[in-house]
Motif scaffolding. Structure first.
Motif, short mmCIF file in Angstrom:
data_model
loop_
_atom_site.label_atom_id
_atom_site.label_comp_id
_atom_site.label_asym_id
_atom_site.label_seq_id
_atom_site.Cartn_x
_atom_site.Cartn_y
_atom_site.Cartn_z
N ARG A 1 0.85 -1.19 0.00
CA ARG A 1 0.00 0.00 0.00
C ARG A 1 0.89 1.24 0.00
O ARG A 1 1.74 1.38 0.90
CB ARG A 1 -0.93 0.02 1.21
N GLU B 1 -5.22 -2.04 13.83
CA GLU B 1 -5.91 -1.92 12.54
C GLU B 1 -5.57 -3.09 11.63
O GLU B 1 -6.42 -3.57 10.88
CB GLU B 1 -5.55 -0.58 11.89
N PHE C 1 -8.29 -5.46 9.92
CA PHE C 1 -8.43 -5.42 8.47
C PHE C 1 -7.98 -6.70 7.78
O PHE C 1 -8.60 -7.14 6.80
CB PHE C 1 -7.62 -4.24 7.91
N ARG D 1 -15.49 -5.95 8.87
CA ARG D 1 -15.67 -5.03 7.73
C ARG D 1 -17.08 -4.42 7.73
O ARG D 1 -17.54 -3.95 6.70
CB ARG D 1 -15.43 -5.78 6.41
N GLU E 1 -19.61 -1.79 7.89
CA GLU E 1 -19.54 -0.35 7.69
C GLU E 1 -20.31 0.41 8.76
O GLU E 1 -20.02 1.60 9.02
CB GLU E 1 -20.09 0.02 6.31
N GLU F 1 -15.69 3.44 6.58
CA GLU F 1 -14.68 3.11 5.57
C GLU F 1 -14.01 1.77 5.92
O GLU F 1 -12.79 1.64 5.88
CB GLU F 1 -13.63 4.21 5.44
N ASP G 1 -13.61 -0.98 4.47
CA ASP G 1 -12.78 -1.65 3.48
C ASP G 1 -11.48 -0.89 3.20
O ASP G 1 -10.72 -1.27 2.31
CB ASP G 1 -13.54 -1.86 2.17
N SER G 2 -11.24 0.14 3.97
CA SER G 2 -9.99 0.90 3.84
C SER G 2 -9.13 0.64 5.07
O SER G 2 -9.63 0.63 6.21
CB SER G 2 -10.27 2.40 3.72
N ARG H 1 -6.75 2.06 7.66
CA ARG H 1 -6.48 3.40 8.17
C ARG H 1 -5.68 3.31 9.46
O ARG H 1 -6.17 2.81 10.48
CB ARG H 1 -7.78 4.16 8.41
N ARG I 1 -7.22 5.08 12.63
CA ARG I 1 -8.57 4.71 13.04
C ARG I 1 -8.74 4.81 14.55
O ARG I 1 -7.89 4.34 15.31
CB ARG I 1 -8.88 3.29 12.58
#
Length: 400
Positions: free
Chosen positions: A255, A275, A279, A318, A320, A325, A327-328, A330, A333
């Motif tokens: 990324r 995170e 994720f 995941r 929302e 967000e 699926d991002s 971060r 967070r």
């Protein structure tokens, strides 16, 4: 036809790299439970929303012990023939859990941190002596948690190749037959019986000795419970952490800007690790079933007594509605809700603190020792595991 009117073949394994199967996303956004069909013994329900996953994992109306029955939907041809701490309900589960919880206290895990850090740096020393590319999995991601696991449980490090072969078989989905699976478990149990005999003759300070003491002196463990504990710890003790180290490193290196941000903000590593745990999907959407012991209401769905429910923690992570967000990835967070990487409720992973600390120390060592770390191949050329319970790269070639 709406999603609620369909029955989907499960598990959902149509994913690439760190993405989820689109059917998981569709199921979660449908707003309620989804009907699924397992390879063996029929249909069940699937919980994919954060709140529903937590409800199934905490509500005493859902039983793990009942899921051991021969008619419960499952992924393997034969019903389970080995019962472990994960397969019992309260209050029995609490009794067993308390016996091993002493090995995973905050104080004990913090006491292990210097050793974990030392091992990580020694492994990186070895990495730096090799000609690139180096497979990060074989160089660090696997040997770090395996070495720590051996020290914690009391398994001789020289036996690591043998029990690695067993654990790889235990997390396979369809690569071995039921008979081969049974042979692996029997071999593992025989190995543990020999270790237990050694601990009876010469007690040490490791977890296995503590469990033997609980069996022989405290009369709190049966012989089979003692064996089952060992099987559970060997099966879950290091493969999951190794997969998370590998997948997390892949994400940070692929990324744009993430690896440089990690180097520039050392204090942010703890938040980054949390995170990553949220994720990075560690499994393919599979999990252990629960069986309702009475009718339970969800939004628009009634799970009848006797019906099985599977949960997808990776889908819950995941959601929302809980993680904006979602699926991002971060690093900044600050969502108040905790992730579900280690499950939830009474059966939450006992080794969560240890696994988190190992991931933290592995990434800190890589950041500090190899700040120019990079993939040695294009990201699309990294090969990923298939046909196993655990996700992750098969190999992760890196260079500096």
């Amino acid at each position: 036809m709406s999603l609620l009117d369909q029955v989907h073949d499960y598990p959902f394994l149509n994913y690439r790299e760190l993405a989820l199967d689109p059917r998981l996303d569709e199921a979660r956004r449908s707003g309620t439970l989804t009907r699924i069909r397992l390879p063996y013994a029929g249909e069940a329900w699937l919980a994919t929303r954060y709140a529903d996953v937590r409800k199934v994992l905490t509500d005493p109306r859902f039983s793990r012990a009942a899921a051991m029955g021969p008619d419960v939907p499952r992924q393997m041809p034969d019903p389970p023939f080995v019962s472990t701490i994960m397969d019992v309900d309260r209050p029995e589960h609490g009794r067993l859990r308390r016996l091993v919880a002493v090995a995973f206290t905050e104080r004990r895990i913090d006491g292990l941190r210097p050793y974990v850090r030392q091992v990580a740096h020694q492994l990186i020393d070895d990495m730096l002596r090799q000609e690139p590319p180096v497979d990060l999995i074989q160089a660090l991601a696997l040997p770090l948690p395996m070495t720590v696991f051996c020290r914690t449980l009391g398994v001789p490090l020289e036996d690591r190749a043998e029990f690695r072969r067993w654990t790889e078989s235990l997390v396979a989905l369809r690569r071995i037959t039921a008979e081969e699976f049974r042979e692996v478990v029997e071999s593992l149990e025989a190995y543990l019986r020999d270790l237990i005999r050694q601990r009876r003759e010469q007690p040490t300070e490791d977890l296995l000795s503590a469990l033997v003491h609980a069996r022989d002196e405290g009369s709190r463990l049966t012989e089979q419970e003692l064996i089952s504990f060992g099987v559970t710890l060997l099966a879950a003790g290091f493969e999951t952490t190794a997969g998370h180290i590998a997948s997390s490193t892949y994400l940070l290196l692929t990324r744009p800007g993430l690896w440089s941000q990690l180097r520039a903000d050392p204090a942010g590593l703890e938040r980054t690790v949390e995170e990553l745990l949220r994720f990075v999907p560690l499994n393919g959407g599979t999990g252990l079933a629960r069986v309702a012991v009475e009718d339970v209401e969800f939004d628009g769905v009634t799970v009848r007594a006797g019906e099985a429910v599977f949960v997808s923690t990776i889908s819950g992570n995941r959601d929302e509605e809980v993680f904006p967000e979602a699926d991002s990835f971060r690093r900044d967070r600050t969502d108040p809700a905790p992730h579900l990487a280690f499950g939830w409720g009474p059966h939450r992973c006992l080794g969560a603190r240890l696994a988190t600390m190992e991931l933290h120390e592995a990434l800190a060592a890589l950041r500090d020792r190899i700040p120019t770390l990079r993939l040695a191949v294009p990201a699309g050329n990294v090969s990923w595991k298939t046909g196993t319970i655990l996700r992750g790269p098969r190999e992760l070639p890196v260079a500096c």
